[in-house]
Scaffold this active site. Sequence first.
Site, mmCIF file in Angstrom:
data_model
loop_
_atom_site.group_PDB
_atom_site.id
_atom_site.type_symbol
_atom_site.label_atom_id
_atom_site.label_comp_id
_atom_site.label_asym_id
_atom_site.label_seq_id
_atom_site.Cartn_x
_atom_site.Cartn_y
_atom_site.Cartn_z
ATOM 1 N N GLU A 92 4.396 2.285 -1.171
ATOM 2 C CA GLU A 92 3.027 1.809 -0.944
ATOM 3 C C GLU A 92 2.916 1.154 0.419
ATOM 4 O O GLU A 92 3.781 0.362 0.794
ATOM 5 C CB GLU A 92 2.649 0.807 -2.036
ATOM 6 N N TYR A 109 -5.285 1.756 2.882
ATOM 7 C CA TYR A 109 -4.241 1.694 1.844
ATOM 8 C C TYR A 109 -3.782 3.108 1.545
ATOM 9 O O TYR A 109 -4.606 4.005 1.373
ATOM 10 C CB TYR A 109 -4.819 1.059 0.570
#
Length: 380
Positions: free
Chosen positions: A190, A101
């Site tokens: 993101e 991530y």
Amino acid sequence: MDLYEYQGKELFRRFGIPVSEGRLATTPQEARAAAEEFGGEVVVKAQVLTGGRGKAGGIKLAESPADAEAKAHDILGLDIRGHVVRKLWIERASEIAKEYYVSLTFDRGEKKPLYMLTTEGGVDIEEVAERNPDAIARLHVDPLEGFQPYQGRRLIYGAGIEDESEQKQVLDIVGKLYACFVACDAMLCEINPLIVTPEGHVRALDSKFTVDDNALFRHADIAEMRDLSAYPVEERKAREKGVTYVKLDGDVGVLGNGAGLTMSTVDVVTFVGGRPANFCDLGGGGSAQGVVDALEVITADPQVRSILFNIFGGITRCDEVARGILEALEQLGLEQPIVVRLDGTNAEEARGILEEAAPPNVHPEATMLDAARRAVELAA
Ligand code: GDP
Ligand code: MN
């Protein structure tokens, strides 16, 4: 402004961040054609402006063109937390060895962009933050200095990425993400998951991308990405007419002048036991046409059962607002009860105008509290 996954990935691609090849499809046939073009396995992905699509059944692997068509048929029309799927992104499927991530957000408290990187990707970052906060490497970037490679290395070691080839690739992506974030005036970029394939290639498999609305004037290409059909009709109208409007979930339409007074009005409606349907600010110097536009926007929301006008005349002249209300009644044929509380500049004159016309659904009140009570009663 939030972007769809495929739009965010297009921006990533422009900045050199590796993404998979894909095609947009709006019908099962188009999904099939895209799968035929790619050959092999594809992934059929719902394009909606909300996360957690995988869990909601909006992301499915398909092994053949016929399968892609069937999966597209299943996903189109699906309601994912209030977002109906109308577009699909058909992507060459990736093999996944690891899910990481990475994100960049604007940290308003620190007034700096903030990186987060963790090898525990694929799941909600909030969940990782709660369960294992130390697994997330965080780092602020001074916007005047810009991103420095040593910061990238600090992130990578902080997150515990050990493979040398992965380190190199992630470092490269992290740097490009900063360039993309700044150049696009983003508030959020993101990538979850950032995958490592079994061959060791690092690639962005998802994108969540938010661009600062106030900077859209200098990004015509991004502004054009806005999908008006994804907005409720009243929000589309508000944008069109330049009305300051925020939809809420109650049934009392709220109209004030000035953000402070309008917010207080929303509070008072709640205080007397009601539920505001929206926040709508007429701004200073509200003209009769401005009132008509605002009423048109508010009443496009089918949930609105009564309307509360709370006007304090300063620059705004109350008589002009009263004329606007009468004009809107005539032009729009409004039937909802409208409670009006006016004070300040030309309030007397305004009351006179409303009394003389005396439309049956207009209810004048002298104070903000009484007006709110009345509007809540009439909405019941
Ligand atoms: P989200 O659920 O809205 O965050 O959508 P994502 O794009 O992140 O997809 C959800 C999950 O689907 C990912 O975490 C992956 O595990 C899986 N997924 C997405 N694309 C692929 C792919 O190309 N191949 C494989 N094997 N899984 C995928
Ligand atoms: Mn995701």
